[in-house]
Design an enzyme around this catalytic site. Sequence first.
Site, PDB file in Angstrom:
ATOM      1  N   LYS A  82       0.620  -1.100   0.086  1.00  0.00           N
ATOM      2  CA  LYS A  82       0.027   0.014   0.170  1.00  0.00           C
ATOM      3  C   LYS A  82       1.003   1.394   0.136  1.00  0.00           C
ATOM      4  O   LYS A  82       2.152   1.183  -0.239  1.00  0.00           O
ATOM      5  CB  LYS A  82      -1.001   0.038   1.192  1.00  0.00           C
ATOM      6  CG  LYS A  82      -2.017  -1.130   1.193  1.00  0.00           C
ATOM      7  CD  LYS A  82      -2.902  -1.408  -0.208  1.00  0.00           C
ATOM      8  CE  LYS A  82      -3.905  -0.416  -0.239  1.00  0.00           C
ATOM      9  NZ  LYS A  82      -4.633  -0.372  -1.575  1.00  0.00           N
ATOM     10  N   HIS A 101      -1.107   3.435  -6.711  1.00  0.00           N
ATOM     11  CA  HIS A 101      -2.676   4.419  -6.869  1.00  0.00           C
ATOM     12  C   HIS A 101      -2.462   5.606  -7.256  1.00  0.00           C
ATOM     13  O   HIS A 101      -2.938   6.621  -6.806  1.00  0.00           O
ATOM     14  CB  HIS A 101      -3.469   4.324  -5.354  1.00  0.00           C
ATOM     15  CG  HIS A 101      -3.531   2.907  -4.895  1.00  0.00           C
ATOM     16  ND1 HIS A 101      -4.555   2.340  -5.733  1.00  0.00           N
ATOM     17  CD2 HIS A 101      -3.272   2.415  -3.823  1.00  0.00           C
ATOM     18  CE1 HIS A 101      -4.451   0.845  -5.129  1.00  0.00           C
ATOM     19  NE2 HIS A 101      -3.944   1.088  -3.856  1.00  0.00           N
TER      20      HIS A 101
END
Length: 383
Positions: A82, A101
């Site tokens: 992440k 992301h």
Amino acid sequence: MSSNTNNPHLWLRAETKPMEHRAALTPATAKKLLDAGFKITVEESTQRIFDDKEYANVGCTIVPFQTWKTEAPADAYIVGLKELPENDDSPLHHTHVFFAHCFKNQGGWGELLHRFDAGKGTILDLEFLNDKQGRRVAAFGFMAGFAGAAVSLDVWCHQQTNPKETFGELKPFPNEQALIDYAKKRLSAAIPLNGNRYPTLMVMGALGRCGSGAVDFARKAGIPEENIIKWDMQETKRGGPFPEIIASDIFVNCIYLNQKIPPFITQQMIDGQDRKLSVICDVSCDTTNPNNPIPVYSINTTFDKPTVPVETSNPRPLDVISIDHLPTLLPRESSDMFSHDLLPTMLALRTRNQSSVWQGAEDLFKQKLALAKRSVGKFVSKL
């Protein structure tokens, strides 16, 4: 590109996202990489599902928490899952392998790319490691859908049993069977309060990996087959919005989008008095993506606050689940599955310049960085 191509150095950083218990590399995968000549350094972590000693026992070097920025050699690959720690705008010098992301214009995309540009680092995004057929080499999709359906059913049960209370904190389960047993127990208490009727659960993207996971959990939890509504490209080809969504109790969105399409539902639809829908789980979770087909909420939720209520003039509640790391609900099994699938691609780092998967990821990074530098004024240096 790493100068140590034949024997790459992988530095598994500790995750800092709250409640993230997964790992991109498991001890079993690390052992196979070590046997192939890789060097692997693992940062200490108290929240990773695998104990530090599990990595040490297979031969990994263990180092203190969050030391990659100051201690990792320049040619080491920094491997994670992440986001990098927030509130940090320092330049990034290494090659990072993680879910960045930032390639679909998500919130903060420009700032992150600026940090890599400033430090001459590189992103090899796990989301965009594709084989020659364009299929991802490894993904958490199945487990994301599996967990998304589980949380959706849990929230629906909570609406029946405790309608005046906010849904509480989620905690990971030790294994799949424990999660299934929990869901069945919750349903047995909630169904009598719903007129002895099981909820209807609509899965968008049911033929994909994510959608297959959602359908699989619904079946294992005991939802009757006729209550599982499976939609994919054939059912959606006419274009949204789709009134069938608000006719279901639960909507699980598993569609991966990279372009704008008509919305699946609208505010007018959820305000309407004929809405049955009370739970939305947006597994795809592109909350800040301008192409988000569920434009009725705007924030991500978290394991400690799993739901957000949708503002609506309809008195019937509507809760959204938009957790972007749902597979950590089953962290060990999710990590095992992902790391196993990723292993052949990690082994290909020994000859990275000959790997179409890694070259494709690097080319995409360069394209996105060039686009960002044209779009954002703060980008001043050149590739």
